[in-house]
Design a protein around this motif. Structure first.
Motif, PDB file in Angstrom:
ATOM      1  N   ASP A 121       0.919  -0.996   0.159  1.00 44.48           N
ATOM      2  CA  ASP A 121       0.168   0.522  -0.361  1.00 44.48           C
ATOM      3  C   ASP A 121       0.844   1.173   0.130  1.00 44.48           C
ATOM      4  N   PHE A 122       1.678   1.312   0.765  1.00 41.08           N
ATOM      5  CA  PHE A 122       2.957   2.228   0.872  1.00 41.08           C
ATOM      6  C   PHE A 122       3.593   2.454  -0.445  1.00 41.08           C
ATOM      7  N   ALA A 123       3.590   1.554  -1.408  1.00 41.82           N
ATOM      8  CA  ALA A 123       4.705   1.919  -2.256  1.00 41.82           C
ATOM      9  C   ALA A 123       3.788   2.052  -3.928  1.00 41.82           C
ATOM     10  N   SER A 124       2.759   2.169  -3.304  1.00 42.73           N
ATOM     11  CA  SER A 124       1.341   2.017  -4.226  1.00 42.73           C
ATOM     12  C   SER A 124       1.790   3.389  -5.323  1.00 42.73           C
ATOM     13  N   ASN A 125       2.568   4.586  -4.064  1.00 43.98           N
ATOM     14  CA  ASN A 125       2.877   6.324  -4.738  1.00 43.98           C
ATOM     15  C   ASN A 125       3.885   6.030  -5.451  1.00 43.98           C
ATOM     16  N   PHE A 126       4.564   4.353  -5.448  1.00 42.95           N
ATOM     17  CA  PHE A 126       5.923   4.459  -5.685  1.00 42.95           C
ATOM     18  C   PHE A 126       6.066   5.399  -7.393  1.00 42.95           C
ATOM     19  N   ALA A 127       6.299   5.660  -8.047  1.00 43.42           N
ATOM     20  CA  ALA A 127       6.274   5.998 -10.179  1.00 43.42           C
ATOM     21  C   ALA A 127       8.701   5.484  -9.604  1.00 43.42           C
ATOM     22  N   PRO A 128       8.731   5.475 -11.552  1.00 43.09           N
ATOM     23  CA  PRO A 128       9.594   5.447 -11.947  1.00 43.09           C
ATOM     24  C   PRO A 128      10.499   5.306 -11.490  1.00 43.09           C
ATOM     25  N   PRO A 129      10.543   6.611 -10.369  1.00 39.59           N
ATOM     26  CA  PRO A 129      12.296   6.744  -9.449  1.00 39.59           C
ATOM     27  C   PRO A 129      12.533   5.826  -8.636  1.00 39.59           C
ATOM     28  N   GLU A 130      11.518   5.846  -8.393  1.00 39.91           N
ATOM     29  CA  GLU A 130      11.334   4.649  -6.764  1.00 39.91           C
ATOM     30  C   GLU A 130      11.987   3.350  -7.265  1.00 39.91           C
ATOM     31  N   TYR A 131      11.023   2.816  -8.343  1.00 33.67           N
ATOM     32  CA  TYR A 131      11.425   1.719  -8.628  1.00 33.67           C
ATOM     33  C   TYR A 131      12.505   0.945  -9.640  1.00 33.67           C
ATOM     34  N   ALA A 132      13.472   2.175  -9.933  1.00 37.80           N
ATOM     35  CA  ALA A 132      14.448   2.157 -10.223  1.00 37.80           C
ATOM     36  C   ALA A 132      15.913   2.158  -9.255  1.00 37.80           C
ATOM     37  N   MET A 133      15.931   2.952  -8.044  1.00 34.26           N
ATOM     38  CA  MET A 133      16.323   3.401  -7.337  1.00 34.26           C
ATOM     39  C   MET A 133      16.331   2.333  -6.021  1.00 34.26           C
ATOM     40  N   LEU A 134      15.379   0.819  -6.243  1.00 33.62           N
ATOM     41  CA  LEU A 134      14.763   0.212  -5.566  1.00 33.62           C
ATOM     42  C   LEU A 134      15.492  -0.843  -6.208  1.00 33.62           C
ATOM     43  N   ALA A 135      15.590  -1.127  -7.711  1.00 33.95           N
ATOM     44  CA  ALA A 135      16.469  -2.154  -8.405  1.00 33.95           C
ATOM     45  C   ALA A 135      17.463  -2.142  -7.918  1.00 33.95           C
ATOM     46  N   LEU A 136      18.293  -1.186  -7.736  1.00 36.06           N
ATOM     47  CA  LEU A 136      19.874  -1.375  -7.468  1.00 36.06           C
ATOM     48  C   LEU A 136      19.866  -1.015  -5.855  1.00 36.06           C
ATOM     49  N   THR A 137      19.111  -1.075  -5.150  1.00 35.89           N
ATOM     50  CA  THR A 137      19.215  -1.286  -3.572  1.00 35.89           C
ATOM     51  C   THR A 137      19.575  -2.654  -3.309  1.00 35.89           C
ATOM     52  N   GLY A 138      18.115  -3.317  -4.271  1.00 31.52           N
ATOM     53  CA  GLY A 138      18.362  -4.867  -4.355  1.00 31.52           C
ATOM     54  C   GLY A 138      20.110  -5.336  -5.000  1.00 31.52           C
ATOM     55  N   LEU A 139      19.841  -4.979  -6.036  1.00 32.97           N
ATOM     56  CA  LEU A 139      21.214  -5.949  -6.626  1.00 32.97           C
ATOM     57  C   LEU A 139      22.485  -5.854  -5.649  1.00 32.97           C
ATOM     58  N   ILE A 140      22.655  -3.990  -5.239  1.00 35.26           N
ATOM     59  CA  ILE A 140      24.117  -3.527  -4.495  1.00 35.26           C
ATOM     60  C   ILE A 140      23.889  -4.425  -3.093  1.00 35.26           C
ATOM     61  N   SER A 141      22.738  -5.090  -2.845  1.00 36.85           N
ATOM     62  CA  SER A 141      22.816  -5.573  -0.843  1.00 36.85           C
ATOM     63  C   SER A 141      23.119  -6.889  -1.241  1.00 36.85           C
ATOM     64  N   ILE A 142      22.910  -7.650  -2.317  1.00 35.52           N
ATOM     65  CA  ILE A 142      23.014  -9.546  -2.865  1.00 35.52           C
ATOM     66  C   ILE A 142      24.392  -8.776  -2.953  1.00 35.52           C
ATOM     67  N   ALA A 143      24.949  -7.623  -4.264  1.00 27.88           N
ATOM     68  CA  ALA A 143      26.711  -8.289  -4.254  1.00 27.88           C
ATOM     69  C   ALA A 143      27.295  -7.384  -2.999  1.00 27.88           C
ATOM     70  N   VAL A 144      27.005  -7.204  -1.900  1.00 29.73           N
ATOM     71  CA  VAL A 144      27.209  -6.726  -0.767  1.00 29.73           C
ATOM     72  C   VAL A 144      28.296  -7.803  -0.003  1.00 29.73           C
ATOM     73  N   VAL A 145      26.835  -8.770   0.199  1.00 24.80           N
ATOM     74  CA  VAL A 145      26.187  -9.789   1.693  1.00 24.80           C
ATOM     75  C   VAL A 145      26.654 -10.932  -0.011  1.00 24.80           C
ATOM     76  N   SER A 146      26.369 -11.432  -0.846  1.00 26.44           N
ATOM     77  CA  SER A 146      27.606 -12.692  -1.104  1.00 26.44           C
ATOM     78  C   SER A 146      28.539 -12.902  -1.328  1.00 26.44           C
ATOM     79  N   ASP A 147      28.965 -14.987  -1.352  1.00 32.21           N
ATOM     80  CA  ASP A 147      30.045 -14.854  -0.595  1.00 32.21           C
ATOM     81  C   ASP A 147      31.441 -14.094  -1.923  1.00 32.21           C
ATOM     82  N   GLY A 148      32.497 -14.504  -0.976  1.00 38.43           N
ATOM     83  CA  GLY A 148      32.954 -13.868  -2.652  1.00 38.43           C
ATOM     84  C   GLY A 148      33.308 -12.052  -2.061  1.00 38.43           C
TER      85      GLY A 148
END
Lengths: 330, 503, 166
Positions: free
Chosen positions: B136-163
């Motif tokens: 519900d909170f995210a229902s106001n998200f627009a393209p800028p939020e989604y672009a940044m959220l996608a980056l957050t997802g990708l960066i955090s997985i890279a940060v936590v991964s082994d290696g």
């Protein structure tokens, strides 16, 4: 008379079944419906019909969404599959007639064999319900003409039928606006509702589900029934000027097609199944709830319905080119 | 809204097909979890080709249940053989194996299953209560939020991964590039489409099967011990273990909370949450409980945490469409093929699907409790399967499953190609999860980035003009900066240690 | 010869460099021809992949620099590595699997699958012919039953059109 022939053919087909199962056991496996757009309301409509047809045929019929290149990608994928009746193409106007007219595809509607017409799906131009900048469509257009390139709108995919129709309407008012493509309809609708976009295309299904979110400015069809489906909003029939969009209604139809080399006996099996599925009252009721109306056009009306559209679409294709040129000038 | 989606979901959920598939999923999950080397992710990957042909809620029930069963199954081999079937169960052997040594193997497995199921149910509660709110909170998200959220997802997985961080980011970038293959939605042009079957990009299932399953089999073959057949005594736990588990109710609640919270954070995942909750449980225990020497509480802590993580991980997955780890990314891939987009629109427009997924998740945990305890002897027997038979079967499943997708030989070669890439990446110590997350998030990132720029009237400022987007930009910068900081500190500490101990 | 992690890392580096080069080559040729390599975000499909590729290229360069630095500071190779012949088995597995995929369509499922299974079992160290042949045949038949009879997927019949009508 025609009815009698159909009945005879059906009866013959039915008596031939026990024999045919040995020689020609069709269908024996999953039949794929190649759908040219992303998931959303339209796909739900196709899935509904596919499920009903699958019940008739006794095999499953998954709808494979392959959006891209204004629907032409789905056509290329389908044309490269074997012509064995296991691939059905959901033939929307844009990739079937429009893109070849625009020179973006090298097929014509003659390259396919029709099974049956599927559904019609009218659409409208609307804004967010909270947007009170313009009283009506013409006011919005006047603003747009004064501020070229400032307004943002969406039609879902780029170069699809709604884009073409809306571009034609905008061109008539000398309005240059930036189209924003969306893969999933829902995302575009969300941005329209939240006011991120200034206006956009709204289909009947979306209006019937979430009508409160939008203010319909113009229904893009002359049919009174279409205006009624949009809560009696103003339609192109109410405008003073001619947008060159008349005679095309219903605009958003689709036919289900197979490759032209498909064996005739398999085509017949599929045609009968689809005809039965579209005639099923229960399925029709479910489709209506999604905002779809199944069309009763038979396969032998294909040429008569699809043929003349090509010429009419040419003018709209020019509107797309005009929009591109005007945008690049900004 | 919540009650409504659950009621509407009931129709989707309460079908024989869904119930049977969910139960089968739990069983299959327990098997792949128990078998060392496989795990919930592999189980989901191997069954993905079949799931995508089913009705959405049944398919999701099947796949989620594999995740649920798989997150628990690893404890069986950890307890009996001191080999965790999955990394998720690594902390379970601290107390599970000593329990078995003391002759309490049945109790240990029973507690592991009960704690998993109860922790999983707790995670489900968290999911049901928070996902709709977040959506519900995210229902106001627009393209800028989604672009940044996608980056957050990708960066955090890279940060936590082994290696290393760098390696994670590199495979993530490779994933983003793979995602650009095919038709461009904006220009309607084609990119890197060397073959007509590439017009739509590579099939995500072929990528995932190749990169995870084929490369894993190569690793198993290289590791050897293919004909080892461990001797295990039959074990038969009873429902009494539920009571044994409930005696640790405080620990159960605490560990489930840790698990669910860690699950909801992108990148963190189950393994870290098990070690964290074990550490907390141990710290809060009394000395006479004997943590590390066969304490029931140790098994309760780790197993409830790792299954609660599954529920927690589904919160951002369903509500935002942002996967927190590889298994969620694969689930998102499945949802897209099944014809629905996870995210706020799912809750608004298709509440019956969201509700159905909630229900299958809850049911899979109930099913885990019953099936797990009744069928334990089967899963123990499975441990005797030799890898020399398992590897050929898994490879056959990879081949036929990929072929079944669209009867395409091209897909087979895509799978094979990604298998080889996976083998190379593993050998070089590159994490695989960021690649898959990159492939899934790629279109989301690119399309929303370009959409934002088209919508914006002042270029890149749109990302800072909108408050939520600006916060996400800051979070991304912080994430990268802190990861670099820690990498350098860790390196220095290692070097110092090496300098001290010349060997 | 010992194969160390660093050798695999070099191969991955080569892969990354190849990918980066391909992106720029395609942007300059194929995409430029399509007219999608210039303009704003609406028409320019090349800018994003080029940006990601440049980022990847930058990271490759950084990694190479770090690798050189580490080599000079004489930290030595990180892992003992494995002898080259230890990689023979996984390499053979990949080869057998690739051969299977290649012959699946022309020869058909029923001809190739038992052979592939048997070859992998042999590779995995099973030596008793009965313990190879019986499971290979049973697994192959069992899978074809599940796929063809239950899941209604037609497996490749090959030139002999071998399909079991379950």
């Amino acid at each position: 008379m025609k009815h009698l022939t159909t009945t005879l053919v059906t009866a013959l087909a039915l008596t031939a079944v026990p024999l045919a199962t040995r020689a020609e056991d069709f269908p024996r496996r999953t039949i794929e419906l190649i759908f040219p757009w992303g998931p959303g309301n339209a796909m739900a409509g196709s899935q509904l019909l596919a499920d009903a047809m699958a019940d008739e045929l006794g095999v499953s019929m998954p709808v494979i969404s392959t959006p891209g290149a204004a629907g032409t990608k789905a056509f290329m994928i389908a044309m490269n599959k074997p012509a064995d009746g296991y691939t059905i193409l959901d033939g929307y106007v844009a990739p079937l007639v429009l893109q070849p007219v625009l020179g973006n595809a090298d097929w014509t509607y003659d390259d396919f064999i029709p099974l049956h017409a599927a559904s019609s799906n009218a659409f409208a131009i609307g804004t967010s319900a909270e947007n009170d900048r313009w009283a009506d469509f013409e006011e919005m257009m006047a603003y747009c003409a004064e501020h070229p390139g400032e307004l943002r709108y969406t039609t879902g995919s780029r170069n699809n039928l709604p884009h073409m129709v809306i571009a034609k309407a905008l061109q008539s008012y000398d309005c240059v606006a930036q189209n924003i493509p969306y893969t999933a309809n829902a995302e575009g609708m969300s941005d329209l509702k939240n006011g991120v976009l200034d206006f956009g295309f709204i289909n009947v299904g979306e209006f019937q589900q979430n009508g409160d979110n939008y203010a319909i400015k113009l229904v893009l069809s002359e049919l009174p029934a279409s205006a009624e489906a949009f809560g009696n909003a103003p339609s192109i029939a109410d405008l003073d000027i001619d947008l060159g969009l008349s005679g095309l209604a219903p605009l958003g139809w689709n036919w289900w097609l197979v490759h032209k080399d498909t064996p005739p006996e398999r085509v017949e099996v599929l045609r009968q199944a689809m005809k039965a599925a579209t005639a099923n009252p229960e399925v029709r009721a479910k489709a209506a709830a999604l905002g779809f109306a199944f069309l009763d056009w038979d396969w032998d009306q294909y040429d008569e319905v699809v043929g003349p559209v090509a010429g009419q679409l040419k003018a709209m294709g020019d509107a797309l080119k005009w929009e591109e040129e005007e945008l690049s000038k900004l | 809204m919540l009650a409504q989606s659950l009621i509407q979901g009931l129709d989707q959920f309460f079908t024989p097909l869904t119930l049977i598939l969910t139960t089968l999923g739990v069983i299959f999950g327990l098997v792949v979890g128990a078998l060392p080397g496989l795990g919930p992710l592999m189980g989901i990957v191997l069954m993905l080709p079949f799931a995508v042909d089913m009705p959405p809620v049944s398919a999701m029930g099947f796949l989620i249940a594999i995740g649920v069963g798989g997150s628990c199954g690893g404890s069986i081999s950890a307890i009996l053989l001191r080999i965790p079937g999955t990394p998720l169960a690594a902390a379970t052997l601290f107390d599970g194996y000593p329990m078995a040594q003391k002759g309490r193997a049945a109790d240990a497995i029973g507690i592991a299953i009960s704690a998993s199921a109860l922790g999983g149910l707790f995670g489900g509660l968290v999911l049901i209560l928070t996902a709709p709110v977040l959506a519900d909170f995210a229902s106001n998200f627009a393209p800028p939020e989604y672009a940044m959220l996608a980056l957050t997802g990708l960066i955090s997985i890279a940060v936590v991964s082994d290696g290393s961080l760098l390696k994670g980011l590199m495979t993530g970038a490779l994933g983003l590039l793979i995602a650009t293959i095919g038709t461009d939605e904006f220009s309607t042009g084609f990119r890197f489409a060397f073959h007509y079957e590439m017009l739509n990009g590579f099939h995500i299932v072929a990528i995932v099967v190749g990169i995870f399953a084929v490369s894993e089999m190569a690793q198993q073959v290289q590791a050897g011990n293919l004909n080892e057949k461990p001797t295990v005594k039959p074990v038969r736990p009873g429902f009494r273990s539920v009571l044994l588990t409930l005696r640790h109710w405080k620990n159960l609640l605490r560990s489930s909370t840790i698990g669910a919270a860690f699950g909801a954070l992108p990148g963190v995942g189950g393994t870290i949450s098990t070690f964290a909750s074990y550490a907390v449980a141990k710290a809060m225990s009394k000395p006479e409980e004997g943590y590390g020497k066969g304490a029931e509480g140790g098994v309760v802590a780790t197993e409830s945490a790792n299954n609660a993580t599954v529920g927690g991980a589904m919160v951002p997955t369903l509500a935002l469409g942002i996967p927190g780890e590889a298994a969620s990314a694969v689930l998102i891939g499945a949802m897209l093929i099944l014809g629905f987009f996870p995210g706020p629109a799912l809750f608004a427009d298709q509440p019956e699907i969201a509700g159905g997924i909630f229900l299958v998740y809850l049911f899979s945990n109930v099913s885990l409790l019953v099936v797990g305890i009744v069928m334990t002897p089967v899963f123990v027997w499975v441990l005797r399967l030799k890898k020399s038979y398992l590897v050929p079967v898994v490879l056959l499943l990879c081949a036929i499953g990929t072929f079944a997708l669209q009867s395409s030989v091209f897909d087979l070669w895509v799978m094979m190609g990604f298998g080889v890439v996976g083998i190379l990446l593993r050998a070089g110590g590159y994490p695989l999860a960021p690649l898959v997350i990159g492939v899934i998030l790629g279109p989301l990132l690119e399309n929303n980035l370009r959409r934002s720029l088209l919508i914006s009237r002042e270029g890149y400022w749109i990302f800072l003009d909108r408050p939520v987007s600006a916060i996400l930009v800051a979070a991304n910068v912080l994430l990268i900066a802190s990861a670099i900081f820690w990498t350098i500190r860790l390196r220095k500490a290692q070097r110092a240690r090496r300098a001290e101990s010349p060997d | 010869m010992m194969i160390r992690k660093i050798h695999a890392e070099w191969l991955v580096t080569l892969l990354f460099v190849g990918v980066v080069a391909l992106v720029f080559q395609q942007a300059a040729t194929d995409m430029a021809r399509q007219g999608i390599a210039s303009g704003g975000p609406y028409d320019n499909a090349a800018a994003y992949p080029k940006a990601i590729a440049a980022l990847l290229g930058g990271m490759v360069a950084l990694q190479l620099a770090l690798r050189l630095l580490r080599a000079r500071s004489d930290e030595g190779p990180d892992a003992p590595g494995v002898p080259l012949r230890a990689l023979l088995r996984p390499a053979l597995m990949v080869a057998i699997f690739a051969l299977y995929l290649g012959s699946l369509a022309p020869l058909g499922y029923h001809l190739t699958t038992p052979l592939m299974l048997a070859a992998l079992m042999l590779l995995a160290g099973i030596r008793n012919p009965v313990a190879i042949l019986v499971p290979a045949l049973l697994i192959s038949l069992g899978f074809s039953f599940v796929f063809e009879a239950w899941l209604k997927i037609v497996l490749p019949g090959g030139f002999l059109h071998l399909n079991i009508p379950w």
